[in-house]
Every structure is written in C-alpha cells, then in structure tokens.
Design a protein around this motif. Structure first.
Motif, PDB file in Angstrom:
ATOM      1  N   PRO A 187      -8.003 -16.200  -1.485  1.00  0.00           N
ATOM      2  CA  PRO A 187      -7.645 -17.905  -1.652  1.00  0.00           C
ATOM      3  C   PRO A 187      -6.542 -17.689  -1.148  1.00  0.00           C
ATOM      4  O   PRO A 187      -5.547 -17.522  -0.546  1.00  0.00           O
ATOM      5  N   SER A 188      -6.555 -19.752  -1.245  1.00  0.00           N
ATOM      6  CA  SER A 188      -5.456 -20.160  -0.522  1.00  0.00           C
ATOM      7  C   SER A 188      -4.607 -21.029  -1.557  1.00  0.00           C
ATOM      8  O   SER A 188      -3.533 -21.584  -1.157  1.00  0.00           O
ATOM      9  N   THR A 189      -5.502 -20.959  -2.706  1.00  0.00           N
ATOM     10  CA  THR A 189      -3.698 -21.901  -3.438  1.00  0.00           C
ATOM     11  C   THR A 189      -3.681 -21.232  -4.372  1.00  0.00           C
ATOM     12  O   THR A 189      -4.802 -19.621  -5.447  1.00  0.00           O
ATOM     13  N   TRP A 190      -2.951 -20.781  -5.355  1.00  0.00           N
ATOM     14  CA  TRP A 190      -2.675 -20.181  -6.912  1.00  0.00           C
ATOM     15  C   TRP A 190      -3.441 -20.436  -7.277  1.00  0.00           C
ATOM     16  O   TRP A 190      -3.810 -18.642  -8.182  1.00  0.00           O
ATOM     17  N   LYS A 191      -3.485 -20.948  -8.282  1.00  0.00           N
ATOM     18  CA  LYS A 191      -4.940 -21.210  -9.024  1.00  0.00           C
ATOM     19  C   LYS A 191      -6.258 -20.786  -8.543  1.00  0.00           C
ATOM     20  O   LYS A 191      -6.842 -20.233  -9.810  1.00  0.00           O
ATOM     21  N   GLU A 192      -6.630 -20.568  -7.849  1.00  0.00           N
ATOM     22  CA  GLU A 192      -7.408 -19.421  -7.163  1.00  0.00           C
ATOM     23  C   GLU A 192      -7.305 -18.667  -6.725  1.00  0.00           C
ATOM     24  O   GLU A 192      -8.233 -17.697  -7.481  1.00  0.00           O
ATOM     25  N   LEU A 193      -6.236 -17.852  -6.742  1.00  0.00           N
ATOM     26  CA  LEU A 193      -5.579 -16.495  -6.846  1.00  0.00           C
ATOM     27  C   LEU A 193      -5.482 -16.076  -8.052  1.00  0.00           C
ATOM     28  O   LEU A 193      -6.676 -15.092  -8.712  1.00  0.00           O
ATOM     29  N   VAL A 194      -5.343 -16.762  -9.493  1.00  0.00           N
ATOM     30  CA  VAL A 194      -5.575 -17.022 -10.544  1.00  0.00           C
ATOM     31  C   VAL A 194      -6.998 -16.695 -11.355  1.00  0.00           C
ATOM     32  O   VAL A 194      -7.459 -15.713 -11.484  1.00  0.00           O
ATOM     33  N   GLU A 312      -7.111   6.517   3.615  1.00  0.00           N
ATOM     34  CA  GLU A 312      -7.847   7.081   4.369  1.00  0.00           C
ATOM     35  C   GLU A 312      -8.752   5.380   4.583  1.00  0.00           C
ATOM     36  O   GLU A 312      -8.948   5.197   5.879  1.00  0.00           O
ATOM     37  N   ALA A 313      -8.275   4.270   4.395  1.00  0.00           N
ATOM     38  CA  ALA A 313      -7.938   3.418   4.406  1.00  0.00           C
ATOM     39  C   ALA A 313      -7.667   2.562   6.069  1.00  0.00           C
ATOM     40  O   ALA A 313      -6.889   3.048   6.579  1.00  0.00           O
ATOM     41  N   LYS A 314      -8.510   1.858   6.937  1.00  0.00           N
ATOM     42  CA  LYS A 314      -8.069   1.410   8.074  1.00  0.00           C
ATOM     43  C   LYS A 314      -8.271  -0.261   8.152  1.00  0.00           C
ATOM     44  O   LYS A 314      -8.933  -0.665   7.734  1.00  0.00           O
ATOM     45  N   VAL A 315      -6.649  -0.551   8.604  1.00  0.00           N
ATOM     46  CA  VAL A 315      -6.475  -2.287   8.498  1.00  0.00           C
ATOM     47  C   VAL A 315      -7.323  -2.632   9.923  1.00  0.00           C
ATOM     48  O   VAL A 315      -7.594  -1.751  10.425  1.00  0.00           O
ATOM     49  N   GLY A 316      -8.101  -3.441   8.791  1.00  0.00           N
ATOM     50  CA  GLY A 316      -9.021  -4.254  10.141  1.00  0.00           C
ATOM     51  C   GLY A 316     -10.724  -4.237  10.040  1.00  0.00           C
ATOM     52  O   GLY A 316     -11.168  -4.811  10.135  1.00  0.00           O
ATOM     53  N   THR A 317     -10.603  -2.967   8.991  1.00  0.00           N
ATOM     54  CA  THR A 317     -11.813  -2.872   7.815  1.00  0.00           C
ATOM     55  C   THR A 317     -12.283  -3.630   6.721  1.00  0.00           C
ATOM     56  O   THR A 317     -12.468  -3.957   6.263  1.00  0.00           O
ATOM     57  N   ASP A 318     -10.974  -1.781   6.072  1.00  0.00           N
ATOM     58  CA  ASP A 318     -10.537  -2.350   4.833  1.00  0.00           C
ATOM     59  C   ASP A 318      -9.941  -2.378   4.363  1.00  0.00           C
ATOM     60  O   ASP A 318     -10.346  -2.968   2.582  1.00  0.00           O
ATOM     61  N   ALA A 319      -8.532  -2.799   4.872  1.00  0.00           N
ATOM     62  CA  ALA A 319      -7.695  -2.885   4.156  1.00  0.00           C
ATOM     63  C   ALA A 319      -7.585  -4.472   5.102  1.00  0.00           C
ATOM     64  O   ALA A 319      -7.441  -4.710   6.715  1.00  0.00           O
ATOM     65  N   LEU A 320      -7.478  -6.027   4.846  1.00  0.00           N
ATOM     66  CA  LEU A 320      -7.683  -6.511   4.866  1.00  0.00           C
ATOM     67  C   LEU A 320      -6.067  -7.724   4.520  1.00  0.00           C
ATOM     68  O   LEU A 320      -5.471  -7.278   2.670  1.00  0.00           O
ATOM     69  N   VAL A 321      -5.778  -8.897   5.173  1.00  0.00           N
ATOM     70  CA  VAL A 321      -5.057  -9.451   4.716  1.00  0.00           C
ATOM     71  C   VAL A 321      -5.234 -11.057   4.175  1.00  0.00           C
ATOM     72  O   VAL A 321      -5.727 -11.488   5.482  1.00  0.00           O
ATOM     73  N   PHE A 322      -4.725 -11.974   3.340  1.00  0.00           N
ATOM     74  CA  PHE A 322      -4.408 -13.075   3.338  1.00  0.00           C
ATOM     75  C   PHE A 322      -3.134 -13.437   3.308  1.00  0.00           C
ATOM     76  O   PHE A 322      -1.969 -13.049   2.550  1.00  0.00           O
ATOM     77  N   PRO A 323      -2.450 -14.892   3.941  1.00  0.00           N
ATOM     78  CA  PRO A 323      -1.180 -16.006   3.523  1.00  0.00           C
ATOM     79  C   PRO A 323      -1.422 -15.748   1.570  1.00  0.00           C
ATOM     80  O   PRO A 323      -2.300 -15.924   1.292  1.00  0.00           O
ATOM     81  N   PHE A 324       0.306 -15.836   1.250  1.00  0.00           N
ATOM     82  CA  PHE A 324       0.312 -15.983  -0.171  1.00  0.00           C
ATOM     83  C   PHE A 324       0.048 -16.904  -0.256  1.00  0.00           C
ATOM     84  O   PHE A 324       0.596 -18.093   0.562  1.00  0.00           O
ATOM     85  N   PRO A 325      -0.286 -17.540  -0.798  1.00  0.00           N
ATOM     86  CA  PRO A 325      -0.900 -18.592  -1.774  1.00  0.00           C
ATOM     87  C   PRO A 325      -0.342 -19.990  -1.885  1.00  0.00           C
ATOM     88  O   PRO A 325       0.734 -19.556  -2.501  1.00  0.00           O
ATOM     89  N   ALA A 326      -0.640 -20.931  -1.572  1.00  0.00           N
ATOM     90  CA  ALA A 326       0.215 -22.255  -1.973  1.00  0.00           C
ATOM     91  C   ALA A 326       0.259 -22.638  -3.233  1.00  0.00           C
ATOM     92  O   ALA A 326      -1.012 -22.585  -4.110  1.00  0.00           O
ATOM     93  N   VAL A 327       1.402 -22.879  -4.271  1.00  0.00           N
ATOM     94  CA  VAL A 327       2.267 -22.864  -5.193  1.00  0.00           C
ATOM     95  C   VAL A 327       1.726 -24.492  -4.840  1.00  0.00           C
ATOM     96  O   VAL A 327       1.386 -25.029  -6.017  1.00  0.00           O
TER      97      VAL A 327
END
Length: 453
Positions: A187-194, A312-327
């Motif tokens: 998600p990119s917004t708080w509403k989308e996160l919820v 056992e998770a690998k950053v970049g494949t199993d573990a990904l990341v996104f910026p804290f959504p805009a409120v």
C-alpha cells in the motif's frame, strides 16, 4: 530538549526513499547478495591514519545486543588491529544516561559511549561527562558528513559526538509469500494499509507483528503517523513540547493509529500478544512459517535486516519492504541514529571517534547488514544487497532533509525509559486503543514533568 539540525523539510528524503524502496519491492534474487572484496577482513585499504596505542585499554558502552553487538565488535577488532589497543565492549541498559551515571559515580566510566537518543547526548554534556571531539575526528566529520548530521552531534555550537549509525525508521517489511497468497500489493496510503490488513487477516494471516513489549517501537509508529498527518511544523512543536500532547493533532494521530491497533485480528497474538512481543521476535516471527507466518508485516527501520538474517528468509526475495504509507499529503520519513561520545580525555577515546567518523569503520559493519551510515564517503558496494544499498543511497542523497526521531529528542525520562513516560503511555494505548483522551492526558502529564513546563 531541543536538538539543533531537526527543523528541515522531509520532501527530499521522503521522495527518494519512496521511489527507491518501492522499486526494490520488485527485486528478485539477482544481485541480492554481494561478496565482499577478497583479502584481509574484506575492507578496502585504510583511508584514515590512526595512532599506535600499544598497551592502552579502552571500554566502549552501547545498548546493542545480539547480531548488532556482534557486528560492531568486528569494527572494534579492526581498531585493535590497527592501533594495538585492547577494546572491551560494555553492554549498557536503557536508559543509558542512568547506566552511565552509575558508572561515573563509581569512578569507572567507559572511554566511549554510543548514545541512542539526542536527549542523552544533551544530558551527557550538561552533566559535564562528554569531551569535545578532537581535531582528527573533526577533520573526518568535516570531510564525510553533511551539516545536518554534524549539527545533531553538537550542543550549543560545540561538537561532542560522531553519528556512527543512522536509521530510516519509516519502512514496513513484508513476507512476500504471505502477500502473494492473500493477493495483496504494497500500500502507499494509510487507507490502503488498513484495507490490506483486512484482506490479510481474512486470509488467515494476521496483518502486523507489533513489538509492544519494547515501547520505543510504539513511539516510532506514532511519529510516522503524526509527521504525515499533522505535518513537519507541528512535529517540531510537539518534539519541543511547545504544544501539548492534549492538542487535537495528537488526538487525530492516536485515533488513526487506533484503526490498526484497535483490530485484534490485525495483530499477531492480538493486543496481549503484541504487548508480550519484543522487537527481535516481532521480526523473526514475520519471516518464518512460509506463506503462513505469525504476521505478514513488521514495521521498523533498516536495521530489521539484522533480525531477518536470523531466519531462513532472504532480503530481496522472501523479505521485501515498502515506505511507511502516507497518512496525509506526504509519506513520512523519520530518522534515528547512535552518536559516539568520548567520556574520557584520552588519546585512545579520540582515536576511536576518528575511526568511527571514517568510512573504514562504517564499511565493516555495512557488509554485515542491518546497518546504514550517514557517512557520505562509504562505498555503496559495501552494503550486502540492493535493498540496503538503496536505503543508504537515499539517506545520503537527502542531505539535510530529514526529521529526527521525536522521542529521541525528548528528555530520557519521557522519551527513552522502559516502563515510563511515552513508552509506557503508548503501551497502555496499545492495550486499550479506544481511550484516546486517557492516553493524551497521561502523555501530557509525563511530558510536562520531564520537560519542566
């Protein structure tokens, strides 16, 4: 307590971090891991000269534990190798000001301390514990650091500290398999996160792993919501206690946070489970169990990668990341960091500050993962994968456009003490998110007492 260097806009870093992190969510395994250069300990040729300190013994105190402590020990070992000094790591407890006070009262202060709060640096200076940095360390700072990061290590215009470690505390890490199984996208917004949290929880995987046993993580949740929703000006005012915690802007932020914390099915283990979960477990339980982990997401800074490495998770494949959504209108970016301060007027303490201000030290820990340096001279290739490399590049590219962690700017009694102040008030809020007014009243009472107004 006011820290200089914080009243800046967030737009530059926020845009860079958002673009970089979102691009990295699509990264596969290709190019994820990089082998360090061969030979010696893996670092490049020394770029900073250090004195010989044969026979000198140093103690370095920090609150770091586990992999973070182990990785920093590698840096100290290199310092020993290059100087001949013997260095002992001293585990400290929060609040570190209290820990250091007892050491100093007993006549046995460590030579150098890594302070995790700006308020702790100010206290160390006010208590006349801290030594100003010497000319060699200052030269490294002037060469390798932006004005903003130097200012954060200064008090009343005098340089006392070296920001060795930085953090982007506006990241949400997610289990790629859990998201795929639920058909959810970042998600990119708080509403989308919820909405995503609702979908994830309905699929049988609680949405979020919250480290409620560690109150500092809850302050970071609040700060991200507050910065995005109330804006930078209000953020600065609240950080200095120039507006009260009973302000309507705090009510709005807590109400928003309650949309997530108030849904027991959203939280791994419900509210009680969250309150008994410490930070390391909050990460590891998100990245174990395949596509049915204890939770699909965990919020915290780039240092989460250190704990993912314990699974056992690998950053970049199993573990990904996104910026804290805009409120609000813009996504938030909150930074943090650890500042190295000399507590003894010794040649060894100043030499260690010089080393920590150099790219030589930072690159050793960067290779180990879960670490980001504000040092501009650090080679991006030192970071072990594309995600951490992107986070580091965004930090450097942002220059002085950042907001520093609000609780770390506060007096330690309010913003940095387990079981007290903001940490305890937000834990109580996590237990009962419907009591917004009660949380505000407690926060304000504790803040007024700590700030003395």
């Amino acid at each position: 307590m006011h820290r200089r260097g914080t009243s800046r806009t967030t737009s530059g870093w926020a845009a860079l971090a958002a673009a970089g992190a979102l691009a990295l969510t699509a990264c596969g395994g290709g190019g994820d891991e990089k082998d360090p250069p061969q030979g010696g300990t893996g670092q490049a040729a020394p770029r900073v000269e250090l004195p010989r300190l044969t026979g000198e013994r140093l103690e370095v105190a920090a609150v770091w534990t586990g992999p973070e402590q182990e990785n920093f020990t590698k840096v100290l070992k290199e310092f020993e190798k290059r100087t001949g000094a013997a260095v002992t790591f001293v585990p400290a407890q929060d609040p570190i000001v209290t820990f250091l006070g007892s050491k100093i009262a007993g006549g046995a202060p460590p030579d150098v301390a890594l302070l995790p709060q700006v308020g702790a640096l100010v206290s160390a200076v006010q208590n006349k514990w801290a030594q100003p940095v010497g000319p060699e360390a200052q030269a490294q700072l002037d060469k390798n650091y932006s004005a903003g990061w130097k200012a954060l290590g200064a008090v009343e215009g005098t340089q006392y500290g070296v920001y060795y470690k930085a953090a982007n505390k506006s990241l949400i890490w997610y289990n790629a398999k859990a998201f795929e199984a639920a058909g959810v996208k970042p998600p990119s917004t708080w509403k989308e996160l919820v909405t995503a949290a609702d979908t994830l929880s309905a699929s049988g995987t609680p949405a979020v792993s919250v480290a409620g046993a560690d109150g500092w993580t809850l302050t970071d949740w609040f700060e991200n919501v507050y910065l995005s929703q109330a804006g930078p000006e209000k953020y600065d005012q609240l950080a200095k206690h120039r507006i009260k915690w009973t302000d309507d802007s705090v009510k709005q932020a807590l109400t928003t946070l309650g949309e997530l914390f108030g849904r027991k099915d959203f939280l791994a283990g419900g509210a009680s489970g969250a309150l008994s979960t410490e930070f390391p477990k909050s990460v590891t339980q998100t990245f174990t169990g395949g596509d049915r982990p204890a939770a699909a997401m965990v919020f915290e800074g780039d240092f989460v990668a250190v704990n993912i490495a314990q699974t056992e998770a690998k950053v970049g494949t199993d573990a990904l990341v996104f910026p804290f959504p805009a409120v609000g209108a813009k996504a938030p970016v909150v930074s943090g960091g650890d500042v190295a301060v000399a507590l003894k007027p010794s040649k060894g303490a100043q030499a260690l500050l010089t080393f920590l201000a150099s790219p030589d030290a930072a690159e050793i820990q960067a290779r180990a993962g879960g670490f980001v340096s504000p040092n501009k001279a650090v080679d991006p290739a030192a970071y072990p994968n594309d995600i951490q490399r992107g986070i580091a590049k965004a930090l450097i590219a942002a220059g002085d456009d950042f907001r520093f962690d609000m609780s770390d700017q506060a007096p330690a009694a309010f913003g940095g003490t387990p079981g007290a102040g903001e940490w305890k008030a937000l834990q109580d809020f996590l237990a009962n998110p419907s009591d917004v007014a009660g949380a505000q009243a407690k926060l304000e009472a504790d803040a007024a007492k700590a700030y003395g107004n």
